[in-house]
Design a protein around this motif. Sequence first.
Motif, short mmCIF file in Angstrom:
data_model
loop_
_atom_site.label_atom_id
_atom_site.label_comp_id
_atom_site.label_asym_id
_atom_site.label_seq_id
_atom_site.Cartn_x
_atom_site.Cartn_y
_atom_site.Cartn_z
N PHE A 190 -44.35 9.18 22.01
CA PHE A 190 -43.69 10.37 21.45
C PHE A 190 -44.73 11.23 20.74
N LEU A 191 -44.45 12.54 20.68
CA LEU A 191 -45.17 13.47 19.81
C LEU A 191 -44.18 13.94 18.75
N GLU A 192 -44.61 13.91 17.49
CA GLU A 192 -43.74 14.36 16.40
C GLU A 192 -44.45 15.49 15.64
N TYR A 193 -43.72 16.58 15.41
CA TYR A 193 -44.28 17.76 14.75
C TYR A 193 -43.61 17.96 13.39
N GLY A 194 -44.42 18.40 12.42
CA GLY A 194 -43.89 18.62 11.08
C GLY A 194 -44.85 19.45 10.24
N THR A 195 -44.53 19.52 8.91
CA THR A 195 -45.37 20.27 7.97
C THR A 195 -45.75 19.36 6.82
N VAL A 196 -46.82 19.74 6.12
CA VAL A 196 -47.32 18.93 5.01
C VAL A 196 -47.92 19.87 3.96
N THR A 197 -47.67 19.57 2.69
CA THR A 197 -48.31 20.34 1.61
C THR A 197 -49.74 19.88 1.47
N LEU B 94 -49.77 2.56 9.41
CA LEU B 94 -48.67 2.20 10.29
C LEU B 94 -49.18 2.00 11.72
N PRO B 95 -48.86 0.86 12.38
CA PRO B 95 -49.41 0.57 13.72
C PRO B 95 -48.89 1.50 14.80
N TYR B 96 -47.71 2.09 14.61
CA TYR B 96 -47.16 2.95 15.66
C TYR B 96 -47.56 4.42 15.46
N PHE B 97 -48.27 4.74 14.36
CA PHE B 97 -48.87 6.07 14.18
C PHE B 97 -50.28 6.00 14.76
N GLU B 98 -50.46 6.55 15.93
CA GLU B 98 -51.77 6.43 16.59
C GLU B 98 -52.78 7.45 16.07
N SER B 99 -52.37 8.70 15.97
CA SER B 99 -53.32 9.75 15.54
C SER B 99 -52.55 10.93 14.99
N VAL B 100 -53.25 11.80 14.25
CA VAL B 100 -52.64 12.99 13.70
C VAL B 100 -53.60 14.15 13.88
N THR B 101 -53.04 15.29 14.24
CA THR B 101 -53.82 16.53 14.37
C THR B 101 -53.19 17.59 13.46
N VAL B 102 -53.99 18.18 12.57
CA VAL B 102 -53.51 19.24 11.68
C VAL B 102 -53.98 20.57 12.26
N PHE B 103 -53.02 21.50 12.48
CA PHE B 103 -53.32 22.77 13.13
C PHE B 103 -53.84 23.79 12.11
N ASP B 104 -54.80 24.59 12.56
CA ASP B 104 -55.36 25.65 11.71
C ASP B 104 -54.66 26.97 12.05
N GLY B 105 -53.45 27.13 11.68
CA GLY B 105 -52.73 28.37 11.96
C GLY B 105 -52.38 29.11 10.68
N ASP B 106 -51.82 30.29 10.88
CA ASP B 106 -51.42 31.12 9.74
C ASP B 106 -50.02 30.72 9.33
N TYR B 107 -49.95 29.54 8.68
CA TYR B 107 -48.65 29.00 8.27
C TYR B 107 -48.57 28.95 6.75
N ASP B 108 -47.31 28.97 6.24
CA ASP B 108 -47.12 28.79 4.80
C ASP B 108 -47.61 27.41 4.38
N ARG B 109 -47.33 26.43 5.24
CA ARG B 109 -47.81 25.07 5.02
C ARG B 109 -48.55 24.62 6.28
N PRO B 110 -49.53 23.75 6.10
CA PRO B 110 -50.20 23.21 7.30
C PRO B 110 -49.20 22.48 8.20
N ARG B 111 -49.33 22.68 9.49
CA ARG B 111 -48.49 21.98 10.47
C ARG B 111 -49.33 20.88 11.11
N PHE B 112 -48.63 19.82 11.56
CA PHE B 112 -49.37 18.68 12.15
C PHE B 112 -48.63 18.16 13.39
N GLU B 113 -49.38 17.41 14.13
CA GLU B 113 -48.85 16.73 15.33
C GLU B 113 -49.22 15.25 15.24
N LEU B 114 -48.20 14.39 15.28
CA LEU B 114 -48.41 12.95 15.26
C LEU B 114 -48.20 12.39 16.66
#
Length: 720
Positions: free
Chosen positions: A537-544, A558-578
Amino acid sequence: MANRGANERFPVETVLSVFTERKDPTTPLTASEVATEVGCARRTAYEKLRELTDRGRLRTKKVGAHSRVWWLAPDAASENRRPPLSSSNRALFDRMLDAVFVLDRRWQFRYVNERAEEVFGDAANELGDASVWDAFPRPEEAFRAEYREAMETRTPTTFDSYHPALDTWFEQTLYPFEAALVVQLRDITDRKRREQNLSRYRAIVETLWDGVYALDSDHAFTLVNEAYADLTGYSREELLGSPATVVHNETIDDAATQLSAAVETGSQDAATLEFDLERADGTTVPVEAKFGPSPIDAERGGRVGVVRDVTERNRRERRLKRQREQLSALNHLHRVVQEIIQSLVQQSTREEMRRLICERLATAEPYGAAWIGQVDWVAEEVNVLSEAGLRADRDDRSFSFADGDGDGVLPNVIQNREVRVIDERTTASRMFDRFPELRDNVVAVMPLVYDETVYGVLGVATERPDGFDGYERTVIEQLGEITGHTLSALDRKEALMADDRAELEFYLRDVFREFDLPETEGTITFDRVVPLGDDAFLEYGTVTEDALETLHALVDQLPYFESVTVFDGDYDRPRFELRLTRPPVISLLASHGGRVLRARIRNGDYHMTVEIPQSADVRHVITTVQKLYQGIEVVAQRSQTEPHSESETNRASLLEQLTERQRASLEAAYFAGYFEWPRVSTGENVASSLDIKPPTFHKHLRKAERTVVRGLLTGRTDHR
């Protein structure tokens, strides 16, 4: 020692015969002449001559200064004169069917009967004064010895001899008679040739690997080779003379007799029987016997045969038959599976799908019945929901597995996620009590599972004892997986279209303590899950900003969290992809047709709201989540019964037209910022997240965009 050896090799009778076998026994001979006749040294001949002289059998005198001669004494010579043969004896010999002749002491013929004249042929007219050694030229030394011994000892004897000049074998019987020797000749050439043929036949037979036997007219063994003895477990001595029924019953013996007679009369070319040969130790071995009348001694009846152990051949034939049956079953099974797969997409309910699967399997050639049941773990029984090929007049179609499954077959099927084959001969099961028509069948039972959720069990019955071996078992197992996947898809579809939904809200205090992470006052939200297949699965969200470090720590922890990518966009909060693999809660909900509506970590506390169909096992979902997260609480449970809005219905219909890959590509591109300007993620970035090549991603995305735009612009949700 030398004289003793000479005495043994050259007895005085041999020296005396030099005189008695001459036409005129009174002719004087020197020691040298006698030595030449006998084949001994002159000194040996001289000593024998002197001994015979001392006995009075020979006379001697000196000739000249240094020579001496010997001749037969007058009384001994008179013994060799031909005494007259009485008329009664002559008449007796004339009546005999065998060849008979009489010899005097000088080995000359005194009488020859008519049959003997036939034996000697043209030479019979010259036998008057002839010696027997002239009639039988080059006789063997044993021949001479038998004649001389009979004449000297006056003892009857019988022996066989071959005469090359006549190309004939004779059985000779010698009767000392008065001063003569009566010889009876019986032509045994045919018998000798049969014996020689039999000897050669025996030699050939002993070289064969197959068992060979011969029976006489009483069906007793007269010949067996070593291979036959080894096959039966009896010794050769035990078999010879024993009846054939020691190795098979009388029914086989009668059948063999009839077949052999048919071969002898020409009504049948060959006789062959297959039967179980009874060995000495009481065991049996399957054999093939080919036999017929004896070619060696046909006038005595009986038969000869060759017996071969066909254990391996039968095993090979059974294996080939089984393989042909399996190939046939696989062909039918593949066709049935394809028909089921093609038809499943047209079924809108579980009931229709279960009925379709059971009917198609039960009507397939290798199978006779099929059923799908639901496991009730509380009552410890299986409730059959749909069936085909079973009696339909039963009110109760459930059976218990509490104590009836002797080896716990059904629990193993569910717990180990494996196909098991139940055979009443080896496994006790209440299934056969409830459905006695299955007792002559073997039944393959398999779980209907998808993403760790068990939707039931499928049973398929066949009358083939070795059914469900090898690849057939694999195909059946795949059918179970396909059925489980289809049931899961129906659940998800019903969840999207259902009016009745259950909404559950969970709360976990101090989630960081649960995962042994440093506390933070930041916020992490989980907004969208995109399934990729194979429990990924890919899970998308935001983080302060103040929770970024905690997000990375979660990935490490967590063993089922393989990797995380934080996007460099013009967002109020950083967005990420797990990127997730087998996340327990998400996989659990997906298998029940549910989803995570909202999830958030704020000030160290975890809030999660999920939605599942009311038809799903709500209690099972709650219990499982509580086992996964110690201390998590259900703080709210609501039923949503309002119907879907028209826009929601259209949205669901539109998304149903997309393949899983197209939908995943579209959702991942949207939440990864592919459609933002400037783009937050490139096509290559999204393709990498989806674990596919960029051209493949763009192909899926273009098809998804075309379908969505067409639906929005034209209102059509089909592919026309």
